[in-house]
Enzyme design. Structure first.
Site, PDB file in Angstrom:
ATOM      1  N   SER A 158       0.813  -1.220   0.000  1.00 18.60           N
ATOM      2  CA  SER A 158       0.000   0.000   0.000  1.00 18.60           C
ATOM      3  C   SER A 158       0.840   1.261   0.000  1.00 18.60           C
ATOM      4  O   SER A 158       0.303   2.358   0.158  1.00 18.60           O
ATOM      5  CB  SER A 158      -0.897   0.053   1.234  1.00 18.60           C
ATOM      6  OG  SER A 158      -1.734  -1.054   1.286  1.00 18.60           O
ATOM      7  N   THR A 180      -0.797   1.730   4.606  1.00 21.55           N
ATOM      8  CA  THR A 180      -0.501   3.159   4.447  1.00 21.55           C
ATOM      9  C   THR A 180       0.161   3.651   5.721  1.00 21.55           C
ATOM     10  O   THR A 180      -0.338   3.377   6.810  1.00 21.55           O
ATOM     11  CB  THR A 180      -1.811   3.960   4.263  1.00 21.55           C
ATOM     12  OG1 THR A 180      -2.332   3.659   2.982  1.00 21.55           O
ATOM     13  CG2 THR A 180      -1.596   5.455   4.399  1.00 21.55           C
ATOM     14  N   THR A 232       1.260   6.767   0.712  1.00 18.68           N
ATOM     15  CA  THR A 232       0.431   5.626   0.311  1.00 18.68           C
ATOM     16  C   THR A 232       0.422   5.437  -1.204  1.00 18.68           C
ATOM     17  O   THR A 232       0.711   6.375  -1.956  1.00 18.68           O
ATOM     18  CB  THR A 232      -1.034   5.856   0.767  1.00 18.68           C
ATOM     19  OG1 THR A 232      -1.787   4.661   0.574  1.00 18.68           O
ATOM     20  CG2 THR A 232      -1.710   6.968   0.004  1.00 18.68           C
ATOM     21  N   ARG A 263      -7.912   8.609  -9.204  1.00 20.03           N
ATOM     22  CA  ARG A 263      -8.527   8.655  -7.858  1.00 20.03           C
ATOM     23  C   ARG A 263      -7.469   9.043  -6.804  1.00 20.03           C
ATOM     24  O   ARG A 263      -6.361   8.533  -6.791  1.00 20.03           O
ATOM     25  CB  ARG A 263      -9.121   7.290  -7.526  1.00 20.03           C
ATOM     26  CG  ARG A 263      -9.781   7.201  -6.135  1.00 20.03           C
ATOM     27  CD  ARG A 263      -8.826   6.682  -5.077  1.00 20.03           C
ATOM     28  NE  ARG A 263      -9.479   6.538  -3.774  1.00 20.03           N
ATOM     29  CZ  ARG A 263      -8.829   6.311  -2.640  1.00 20.03           C
ATOM     30  NH1 ARG A 263      -7.518   6.199  -2.645  1.00 20.03           N
ATOM     31  NH2 ARG A 263      -9.458   6.209  -1.494  1.00 20.03           N
ATOM     32  N   VAL A 264      -7.840   9.961  -5.936  1.00 18.09           N
ATOM     33  CA  VAL A 264      -6.962  10.342  -4.823  1.00 18.09           C
ATOM     34  C   VAL A 264      -7.758  10.181  -3.534  1.00 18.09           C
ATOM     35  O   VAL A 264      -8.940  10.540  -3.482  1.00 18.09           O
ATOM     36  CB  VAL A 264      -6.477  11.803  -4.976  1.00 18.09           C
ATOM     37  CG1 VAL A 264      -5.695  12.251  -3.750  1.00 18.09           C
ATOM     38  CG2 VAL A 264      -5.618  11.951  -6.229  1.00 18.09           C
ATOM     39  N   GLY A 265      -7.117   9.637  -2.524  1.00 14.20           N
ATOM     40  CA  GLY A 265      -7.791   9.457  -1.227  1.00 14.20           C
ATOM     41  C   GLY A 265      -7.439  10.551  -0.253  1.00 14.20           C
ATOM     42  O   GLY A 265      -7.105  11.684  -0.634  1.00 14.20           O
ATOM     43  N   THR A 321      -5.767   6.022   8.313  1.00 15.87           N
ATOM     44  CA  THR A 321      -5.575   4.966   7.321  1.00 15.87           C
ATOM     45  C   THR A 321      -6.944   4.347   7.079  1.00 15.87           C
ATOM     46  O   THR A 321      -7.855   4.485   7.890  1.00 15.87           O
ATOM     47  CB  THR A 321      -4.557   3.918   7.817  1.00 15.87           C
ATOM     48  OG1 THR A 321      -4.386   2.920   6.801  1.00 15.87           O
ATOM     49  CG2 THR A 321      -5.003   3.249   9.098  1.00 15.87           C
ATOM     50  N   GLY A 322      -7.073   3.678   5.937  1.00 15.62           N
ATOM     51  CA  GLY A 322      -8.366   3.072   5.628  1.00 15.62           C
ATOM     52  C   GLY A 322      -9.017   3.739   4.429  1.00 15.62           C
ATOM     53  O   GLY A 322      -8.324   4.337   3.597  1.00 15.62           O
TER      54      GLY A 322
HETATM   55  C1  SD4 Z   1      -6.555   5.909   0.684  1.00 13.94           C
HETATM   56  N1  SD4 Z   1      -6.250   5.964   3.056  1.00 13.94           N
HETATM   57  O1  SD4 Z   1      -5.996   6.176  -0.383  1.00 13.94           O
HETATM   58  C2  SD4 Z   1      -5.695   5.435   1.836  1.00 13.94           C
HETATM   59  C3  SD4 Z   1      -5.592   3.954   1.789  1.00 13.94           C
HETATM   60  C4  SD4 Z   1      -4.989   3.269   2.979  1.00 13.94           C
HETATM   61  O2  SD4 Z   1      -3.801   1.479   3.784  1.00 13.94           O
HETATM   62  O3  SD4 Z   1      -4.986   3.741   4.090  1.00 13.94           O
HETATM   63  N2  SD4 Z   1      -4.449   2.095   2.791  1.00 13.94           N
HETATM   64  O4  SD4 Z   1      -7.776   5.960   0.824  1.00 13.94           O
END
Ligand code: SD4
Length: 333
Positions: free
Chosen positions: A90, A192, A210, A220-222, A243-244
């Protein structure tokens, strides 16, 4: 020594509140009691907290702090360890690609002055956390994206390389057979890295890096590179990182929320729990299939962590020890 001066001195030398209070009861104490109170005076820093089981990254950051380095250097160097770890799928090299097979990385960093730098959707550069730092320090901007960020990195001496490892390519090829597009993070499989540190001067910095959601839509961006989402630091108060499933973190501006709750007097633990509550208590929110986890620390060196589901864990360096700790979580049914 006057109480006010002592407290000031205690905070400069990194002694915790135990030291302050025990020193003030010491006037009538026997010398044995005094010794006991000195033994109880644990330094609250250096301190490092990071998401997931990341012992080497945290140890690297802690060593920098123990040698008198800054929290900013510590979090940057700590994150670089995970970026170079090809087994972590990740983060950095070896991160799982997007649905087109491209590994794209997101990262951000904040220093103790509240400055911020980030890069989003970067291909071919492993140490995006260091590129984010360069954005913060060497440009008048806070974010660079995709090709622009890559060009900037190359102009700063970063080398281009293929980030897709054989293992991640195989995983992507297996995914392509069905190519189900579910923007749901596998509850157990992510790493992450969000990292927060307090240095010997009591200054706080944070970093987050990450490869984002596996097999995401191109572009896509988180939350990870977005200020207040994946990371927020206010040197007066503390810091938080996430994270998540980034979409859920962003919709509640999670890390900013946690720092603001701490500003209002909540402990890092209480603040993390309230921030998870904001996600799971939304009417009709089906949180069964996604995970969010938070870590936080405050200026006094208290830490907290909380997640929606079991399995979130974090690594903490405190009192000279590095420990992996299982986070408490919401969904206990
Ligand atoms: C995201 N928060 O791009 C990140 C992904 C993540 O372990 O935490 N992965 O949404």
């Amino acid at each position: 020594m006057k109480r006010r001066n002592f407290i000031k001195k205690a905070s400069v030398t990194g002694l915790g509140l135990v030291a302050v209070s025990s020193a003030f009861t010491s006037c009538d104490e026997t010398s044995e009691k005094k010794e006991a109170s000195v033994a109880m005076s644990k330094p609250i820093r250096p301190l490092v907290i990071a998401t997931w089981d990341t012992p080497l990254a945290v140890e690297t950051a802690a060593k920098i702090l123990q040698n008198g380095g800054s929290a900013l250097d510590a979090v940057e160097q700590g994150c670089r360890i995970e970026e170079a770890n090809e087994k972590g799928q990740s983060v950095g090299k070896g991160g799982l690609p997007d649905r087109d097979g491209d590994v794209t990385l997101d990262a951000c960093i904040m220093n103790d002055k509240g400055d911020y730098g980030a890069v989003l959707g970067v291909k071919n550069i492993m140490h995006v956390i260091s590129v984010a730092r360069k954005v913060m320090e060497d440009t008048p901007h806070v974010m660079l994206v995709a090709e622009g960020a890559e060009q900037f990195a190359v102009s700063k001496g970063f080398k281009r390389e293929n980030l897709l490892t054989e293992a991640s390519k195989k995983a992507w090829e297996a995914w392509k057979v069905k190519a189900e597009y579910k923007p749901i993070i596998n509850i157990e499989n992510h790493d992450t890295i969000g990292m927060l540190a307090i240095d010997e001067n009591g200054n706080i910095s944070g970093a987050c890096t990450t490869s984002g959601l596996a097999y995401k839509m191109a572009g896509r961006v988180g939350d990870s590179p977005i200020i207040g989402g994946g990371l927020f630091v206010d040197n007066e108060i503390g810091g938080a990182s996430a994270t998540g499933l980034g979409e859920e973190v962003l919709k509640t501006v999670g890390s900013f929320l946690i720092v603001e709750l701490m500003r209002q007097g909540k402990s890092p633990q209480e603040a993390c729990e309230i921030a998870i509550g904001r996600i799971v208590n939304k009417p009709g929110k089906d949180f069964k299939n996604f995970q969010v986890g938070y870590i936080a620390l405050n200026k006094q060196g208290d830490t907290g962590a909380y997640s929606i589901h079991e399995w979130f864990n974090y690594t903490l360096f405190q009192d000279g020890e590095n420990k992996n700790i299982k986070s408490d979580y919401f969904n206990k049914i």
